[in-house]
Every structure is written in structure tokens, then in C-alpha cells.
Design a protein around this motif. Structure first.
Motif, PDB file in Angstrom:
ATOM      1  N   ASP A  98       0.806  -1.225   0.000  1.00 52.70           N
ATOM      2  CA  ASP A  98       0.000   0.000   0.000  1.00 52.70           C
ATOM      3  C   ASP A  98       0.837   1.273   0.000  1.00 52.70           C
ATOM      4  OD1 ASP A  98      -2.369  -1.268  -0.145  1.00 52.70           O
ATOM      5  OD2 ASP A  98      -3.207  -0.492   1.708  1.00 52.70           O
ATOM      6  N   THR A  99       2.080   1.171   0.478  1.00 54.41           N
ATOM      7  CA  THR A  99       2.934   2.359   0.550  1.00 54.41           C
ATOM      8  C   THR A  99       3.941   2.434  -0.595  1.00 54.41           C
ATOM      9  OG1 THR A  99       4.550   1.219   1.961  1.00 54.41           O
ATOM     10  CG2 THR A  99       2.761   2.385   3.070  1.00 54.41           C
ATOM     11  N   MET A 100       3.868   1.483  -1.497  1.00 52.86           N
ATOM     12  CA  MET A 100       4.883   1.359  -2.544  1.00 52.86           C
ATOM     13  C   MET A 100       4.706   2.401  -3.646  1.00 52.86           C
ATOM     14  SD  MET A 100       7.412  -0.660  -3.541  1.00 52.86           S
ATOM     15  CE  MET A 100       8.326  -0.963  -5.043  1.00 52.86           C
ATOM     16  N   PRO A 101       5.643   3.348  -3.760  1.00 50.83           N
ATOM     17  CA  PRO A 101       5.568   4.312  -4.864  1.00 50.83           C
ATOM     18  C   PRO A 101       6.160   3.705  -6.134  1.00 50.83           C
ATOM     19  CG  PRO A 101       7.469   4.782  -3.501  1.00 50.83           C
ATOM     20  CD  PRO A 101       6.791   3.582  -2.886  1.00 50.83           C
ATOM     21  N   LEU A 102       6.036   4.421  -7.227  1.00 53.31           N
ATOM     22  CA  LEU A 102       6.801   4.034  -8.411  1.00 53.31           C
ATOM     23  C   LEU A 102       8.282   4.241  -8.123  1.00 53.31           C
ATOM     24  CD1 LEU A 102       4.918   5.352 -11.572  1.00 53.31           C
ATOM     25  CD2 LEU A 102       5.504   2.990 -11.027  1.00 53.31           C
ATOM     26  N   VAL A 103       9.109   3.309  -8.577  1.00 53.17           N
ATOM     27  CA  VAL A 103      10.540   3.365  -8.281  1.00 53.17           C
ATOM     28  C   VAL A 103      11.332   3.555  -9.567  1.00 53.17           C
ATOM     29  CG1 VAL A 103      12.513   2.108  -7.347  1.00 53.17           C
ATOM     30  CG2 VAL A 103      10.287   1.894  -6.248  1.00 53.17           C
ATOM     31  N   ILE A 104      12.275   4.471  -9.512  1.00 57.29           N
ATOM     32  CA  ILE A 104      13.275   4.605 -10.575  1.00 57.29           C
ATOM     33  C   ILE A 104      14.629   4.344  -9.924  1.00 57.29           C
ATOM     34  CG2 ILE A 104      14.367   6.139 -12.249  1.00 57.29           C
ATOM     35  CD1 ILE A 104      11.729   7.687 -12.384  1.00 57.29           C
ATOM     36  N   PHE A 105      15.264   3.256 -10.308  1.00 64.69           N
ATOM     37  CA  PHE A 105      16.547   2.889  -9.720  1.00 64.69           C
ATOM     38  C   PHE A 105      17.678   3.677 -10.377  1.00 64.69           C
ATOM     39  CE2 PHE A 105      14.254  -1.080  -8.635  1.00 64.69           C
ATOM     40  CZ  PHE A 105      14.551  -1.121  -7.286  1.00 64.69           C
ATOM     41  N   LYS A 109       0.346  -1.434   7.832  1.00 64.99           N
ATOM     42  CA  LYS A 109      -1.040  -0.976   7.759  1.00 64.99           C
ATOM     43  C   LYS A 109      -2.007  -2.147   7.840  1.00 64.99           C
ATOM     44  CE  LYS A 109      -4.076   1.918   4.913  1.00 64.99           C
ATOM     45  NZ  LYS A 109      -4.176   2.678   3.646  1.00 64.99           N
ATOM     46  N   VAL A 110      -3.049  -1.994   8.680  1.00 67.08           N
ATOM     47  CA  VAL A 110      -4.120  -2.989   8.797  1.00 67.08           C
ATOM     48  C   VAL A 110      -5.349  -2.423   8.092  1.00 67.08           C
ATOM     49  CG1 VAL A 110      -5.587  -4.311  10.361  1.00 67.08           C
ATOM     50  CG2 VAL A 110      -3.229  -3.764  11.023  1.00 67.08           C
ATOM     51  N   SER A 111      -5.869  -3.131   7.110  1.00 66.53           N
ATOM     52  CA  SER A 111      -7.029  -2.626   6.382  1.00 66.53           C
ATOM     53  C   SER A 111      -8.304  -2.855   7.185  1.00 66.53           C
ATOM     54  CB  SER A 111      -7.142  -3.309   5.014  1.00 66.53           C
ATOM     55  OG  SER A 111      -7.398  -4.692   5.163  1.00 66.53           O
ATOM     56  N   ARG A 112      -9.365  -2.135   6.825  1.00 64.17           N
ATOM     57  CA  ARG A 112     -10.629  -2.228   7.551  1.00 64.17           C
ATOM     58  C   ARG A 112     -11.191  -3.648   7.547  1.00 64.17           C
ATOM     59  NH1 ARG A 112     -13.853   2.347   4.520  1.00 64.17           N
ATOM     60  NH2 ARG A 112     -12.315   1.783   2.958  1.00 64.17           N
ATOM     61  N   ASN A 113     -10.988  -4.386   6.455  1.00 63.30           N
ATOM     62  CA  ASN A 113     -11.535  -5.739   6.354  1.00 63.30           C
ATOM     63  C   ASN A 113     -10.939  -6.694   7.375  1.00 63.30           C
ATOM     64  OD1 ASN A 113     -13.105  -4.914   4.207  1.00 63.30           O
ATOM     65  ND2 ASN A 113     -11.674  -5.622   2.645  1.00 63.30           N
ATOM     66  N   TYR A 114      -9.772  -6.328   7.938  1.00 62.82           N
ATOM     67  CA  TYR A 114      -9.103  -7.220   8.882  1.00 62.82           C
ATOM     68  C   TYR A 114      -8.960  -6.600  10.274  1.00 62.82           C
ATOM     69  CZ  TYR A 114      -7.904  -9.964   4.757  1.00 62.82           C
ATOM     70  OH  TYR A 114      -7.969 -10.724   3.612  1.00 62.82           O
ATOM     71  N   LYS A 115      -9.739  -5.550  10.558  1.00 63.40           N
ATOM     72  CA  LYS A 115      -9.585  -4.857  11.837  1.00 63.40           C
ATOM     73  C   LYS A 115      -9.984  -5.724  13.021  1.00 63.40           C
ATOM     74  CE  LYS A 115     -14.097  -2.536  11.588  1.00 63.40           C
ATOM     75  NZ  LYS A 115     -14.789  -1.222  11.522  1.00 63.40           N
ATOM     76  N   GLU A 116     -10.862  -6.731  12.798  1.00 66.51           N
ATOM     77  CA  GLU A 116     -11.264  -7.619  13.891  1.00 66.51           C
ATOM     78  C   GLU A 116     -10.084  -8.424  14.416  1.00 66.51           C
ATOM     79  OE1 GLU A 116     -14.096  -7.571  15.492  1.00 66.51           O
ATOM     80  OE2 GLU A 116     -14.723  -5.947  14.150  1.00 66.51           O
ATOM     81  N   VAL A 117      -9.111  -8.681  13.544  1.00 66.89           N
ATOM     82  CA  VAL A 117      -7.893  -9.387  13.995  1.00 66.89           C
ATOM     83  C   VAL A 117      -7.193  -8.581  15.075  1.00 66.89           C
ATOM     84  CG1 VAL A 117      -5.620 -10.177  13.279  1.00 66.89           C
ATOM     85  CG2 VAL A 117      -7.576 -10.552  11.781  1.00 66.89           C
TER      86      VAL A 117
END
Length: 276
Positions: free
Chosen positions: A74-81, A261-269
């Protein structure tokens, strides 16, 4: 014209200054952070959520490839090496449509790479998981070029007798370059998926294993490992802090550096974990 929030990373101060000067000339680039090592880069990406990351490959400590492995989808930007000339690396980047600039960096190549990044980011919806899948695929190909032929060891180790091995004590087998790693499950902190690969984070290192997240879950102790995102599994024993986020989401601090990051679908965990 969309302005691309950009982070640049290089352990050489002069190279960092030169790249910043070149990028600052472009009207569609806003350099929001300059980092001199991999740890700084990961923290900056999590905090600033950039669109674009210019990333030096060869750095002491965490290399540019290691930085990518440790970024959640979710945090992965486009990368130019940014890289010195290594033919097998460039072939891998070309094969997986991963952009790069050669050192010494020239203005024309930077402009072309930025234009390509802006074009990709203009596609809606932009898929960050697909983005990481491409980069991890290239990294896996680069590392396969460096490794020795020891497939027989990996195959032999992976055929453990599951009838006589308790799943909690079953080790995870990873073939990595010229070594076979047998990871104890209790040492694995978190795992994230990138297409046909997973990044396994354990004991301060990140290993790439060719398998899906679903296949990985079958190997793991379900009482210890929980899915907190469609592409992320965490070891509950390594959660040091739970930080509430917006819209029912959470962040988990895993050790000193990893923020998951924990998404809303897995917040019960998370709620179940906190209730215990």
C-alpha cells in the motif's frame, strides 16, 4: 499537470545534491525528502506517501533492492533505480518494465523516466500491488543470476515429513542466492505478497520466496500468524504497538522500524489481539 511527490535516496552526498538539482528543474516534480540510507528511505515513504522514489541500488546497510522488499504494498511508490552499469540487472529491469537511470545521471534520461512515471500514475485506478509485483520480479531475476545451482538442496529440504513435524516447529525453506535459509517460524516478523513472490522479514533481513500468500499461510502456524491486509501477514508476537488510523484502519509497529497498515476488512484481527 500532476505534481509528483518525490523522494530521492543516495548514500553519496554529492550524488544526492546533483540529483536534487536536476529534479528541481522539472515543473512536475516536488522533492519532499532526501535520504542518505535505506532506513531513512523506508521511514520517509511511510510518512510522506510519495508518488515517486529515485533509489540508489548500491548503498551500505540496506541496499536499494532491500528497501523495496521492506515496503508494504500500500505504501509502494513508483521506483526509478539509479545504478552503475550491470547488464544482468538492466535486463531484469527491462523484462519487468522497471525504470532506471544509469550513473552518471543525465538530464534526458531523468526527463524520460519522470514522463513515463507520470503516464503510469495517470491510469486510474493505479495498482500499487502490481507495481511492487513488477519490481520484486526484477529483483528475484537479478538475485537468481547471482546464485549457484543448488536446487537439489532446496527441494530436499522442502520435502519435510509433515506428518511427523508439528506445524509450529516446521521451518520455512528459502533459496536465496548461494544459500539455503531454514527460518524458524518464531523468528519471522511479517510477510507481504508481490504476485508469485512473498517477502519474508525475519531477524532483520528480508528474503524473497517464490510462492503465493495463500501457499505461505498453509505452511504457517495459524495461532501465531494472522492476515491483516489482503497482501500482508504478521506474527502477533512481534506487535509492539497498535496505532489507530483513519476510517477504522490501524498501523502496527513491528520492532523499531516496520510500520504495517491494517485494512478495515481485517480490523477484527487487531481487536481480538488487544482483547487477549
Amino acid at each position: 499537470m500532476t505534481i509528483l511527490k518525490t523522494i530521492i535516496v543516495d548514500d553519496e552526498p554529492l550524488a544526492l545534491k546533483l540529483l536534487a538539482a536536476k529534479l528541481n528543474k522539472l515543473p512536475n516534480i516536488e522533492v519532499v525528502a532526501q535520504c542518505s540510507n535505506g532506513r531513512e528511505a523506508i521511514a520517509a515513504v511511510i510518512e510522506l506517501t510519495p508518488d515517486l522514489l529515485f533509489l540508489d541500488i548500491q548503498m551500505p546497510g540496506l541496499s536499494g533492492l532491500d528497501v523495496v522488499k521492506q515496503l508494504q504494498n500500500d505504501t509502494m511508490p513508483l521506483v526509478i533505480f539509479a545504478t552503475a552499469y550491470e547488464q544482468y540487472a538492466l535486463e531484469a529491469f527491462d523484462a519487468y518494465a522497471v525504470d532506471y537511470v544509469l550513473k552518471p545521471i543525465d538530464d534526458e534520461r531523468i526527463q524520460r523516466s519522470v514522463a513515463r512515471a507520470q503516464e503510469r500514475l495517470s491510469i486510474k485506478p493505479y495498482d500499487r500491488i502490481e507495481n511492487k509485483t513488477e519490481v520484486i520480479g526484477a529483483i528475484a531475476q537479478i538475485e537468481q543470476k547471482q546464485e549457484k545451482t543448488i536446487t537439489w538442496m532446496a527441494n530436499d529440504s522442502s520435502h519435510q515429513d509433515t506428518h511427523h513435524t508439528d506445524i509450529k516447529n516446521r521451518k520455512i525453506v528459502i533459496k536465496d542466492r548461494d544459500e539455503i535459509h531454514l527460518l524458524k517460524q518464531k523468528d519471522i516478523q511479517w510477510i507481504d505478497a508481490a504476485g508469485d513472490y512473498v517477502c519474508v522479514h525475519a531477524l532483520g533481513e528480508t528474503h524473497v520466496k517464490r510462492c503465493t500468500l495463500k501457499e505461505m499461510l498453509i505452511e504457517l502456524d495459524e495461532t501465531l500468524f494472522k492476515r491483516v491486509h489482503r497482501s500482508t501477514i504478521v506474527n502477533l508476537d512481534f506487535i509492539d504497538k497498535v496505532i489507530p488510523h483513519t476510517k477504522g484502519e490501524f498501523f502496527l509497529m513491528i520492532g523499531q522500524h516496520d510500520k504495517i497498515k491494517v485494512s478495515r476488512n481485517y480490523k477484527e484481527v487487531v481487536k481480538t489481539f488487544l482483547a487477549n
